[in-house]
Design an enzyme around this catalytic site. Sequence first.
Site, short mmCIF file in Angstrom:
data_model
loop_
_atom_site.label_atom_id
_atom_site.label_comp_id
_atom_site.label_asym_id
_atom_site.label_seq_id
_atom_site.Cartn_x
_atom_site.Cartn_y
_atom_site.Cartn_z
N ASN A 1 -3.05 -12.49 16.25
CA ASN A 1 -3.80 -11.57 16.30
C ASN A 1 -4.74 -11.60 17.99
O ASN A 1 -5.19 -12.78 18.33
CB ASN A 1 -5.04 -11.48 15.39
N PRO A 2 -4.77 -10.43 18.60
CA PRO A 2 -5.24 -10.68 19.90
C PRO A 2 -6.99 -11.00 19.69
O PRO A 2 -7.54 -11.72 20.64
CB PRO A 2 -5.00 -9.39 20.69
N HIS B 1 0.73 -1.33 0.07
CA HIS B 1 0.08 0.01 -0.16
C HIS B 1 0.64 1.34 0.03
O HIS B 1 0.34 2.36 0.24
CB HIS B 1 -0.80 0.01 1.26
N GLY C 1 -1.47 -9.27 12.58
CA GLY C 1 -1.80 -8.08 12.92
C GLY C 1 -2.61 -7.31 11.99
O GLY C 1 -2.69 -6.09 11.63
N CYS D 1 3.25 12.80 -7.46
CA CYS D 1 2.04 13.86 -7.91
C CYS D 1 0.98 13.08 -8.26
O CYS D 1 0.81 11.95 -8.81
CB CYS D 1 2.50 14.16 -9.26
N CYS E 1 0.59 13.29 -12.55
CA CYS E 1 1.49 12.68 -13.47
C CYS E 1 2.17 11.29 -12.83
O CYS E 1 3.13 10.72 -13.67
CB CYS E 1 2.37 13.50 -14.09
#
Length: 256
Positions: free
Chosen positions: A215-216, A121, A189, A129, A132
Amino acid sequence: MPYTAPSRELLQHLEKARSVVVLTGAGVSAESGIPTFRGQGGLWREFRPEELATAAAFEQRPKLVWEWYMWRRQLVAQAEPNPGHFALAALETKYSEFTLVTQNVDGLHMRAGSRNVIELHGNIMRSRCHECGSPAGEAALDKDGQLPACECGGLIRPDVIWFGELLPPEALKRAWEASAHAEVFLSIGTSSAVQPAAGLADMAKRAGAYLVEVNPDTTEMSDRFDEVLRGPSGAILPTLCEELRLNFSRAPMFAV
Ligand code: BV8
Ligand code: ZN
């Protein structure tokens, strides 16, 4: 906070594996003080991330979107990698094929010494920009609220992927290839709510990988995992390294 210890089966898989893929999300950086997207800390002023992390929001209210990113940039600048980041950098040294695919844009994996990192990501500290696409270093909203502009006249934006925007094709292709050959796939996570990143776990499963969620909380994909380790990654991942007799320092292992 008590947490689940890795099973003997997982340790055996990790001992014998040649290729390992890790997918991380905002939860890995929570213990570095960076709020997650969908947890209670995800809000900024009265906005939810999905309302601001879009091209439409930027085109309509560029200054507001830049203010959100400037707030996050200073959080990232003050943040340090946590033991979970360092444990992943140590884990990487054990495998000939190790790929760390991250949805995070904070750069903390690289700062902790991870090498083969795919930023699906983008990266919040870089700008580009909006028209462009030219890279624009760390251009930002200036202190008088002046919006950074490109020579082409387009507005400069943070170099991240917004909702409704395509992921960098090369990065996505590498993540798909790695997941299709993974023998162990660790999803750490992440709420597994965002595509196409969340789909990597399904790809790895179809390729016969042993799937682990760290993960919790439960997520919308928890029941697809072979093993779930409930607890914070900053505690679970160092335990995993200790069980694999991988020592790691809390300082970045490679001078970057
Ligand atoms: C795309 C960068 C093709 C920006 C982000 C309708 C129209 C358009 C698109 C869609 C649509 N419907 C669906 C889509 C696809 C959409 C999507 O998936 N939407 C979801 C919300 C349904 N995806 C896209 O748009 C992607 N592009 O599909 O292009 C296309 C094009 C046009 C039309 C259709 C398709 C682009 C997605 C990328 C968006 N950008 N971020 C920025 O950062 O500002 S996504 C954002 O969510 C972050 O990157 C974040 O990483 C990511 C996922 O969130 P998580 O990382 O999982 O974080 P979250 O807070 O959710 O969860 C944290 C977890 O950690 C929790 O489970 C918590 O329990 C856990 N945790 C907490 N503490 C700890 C912990 N875990 C371990 N240890 C702890 N201590
Ligand atoms: Zn331009």
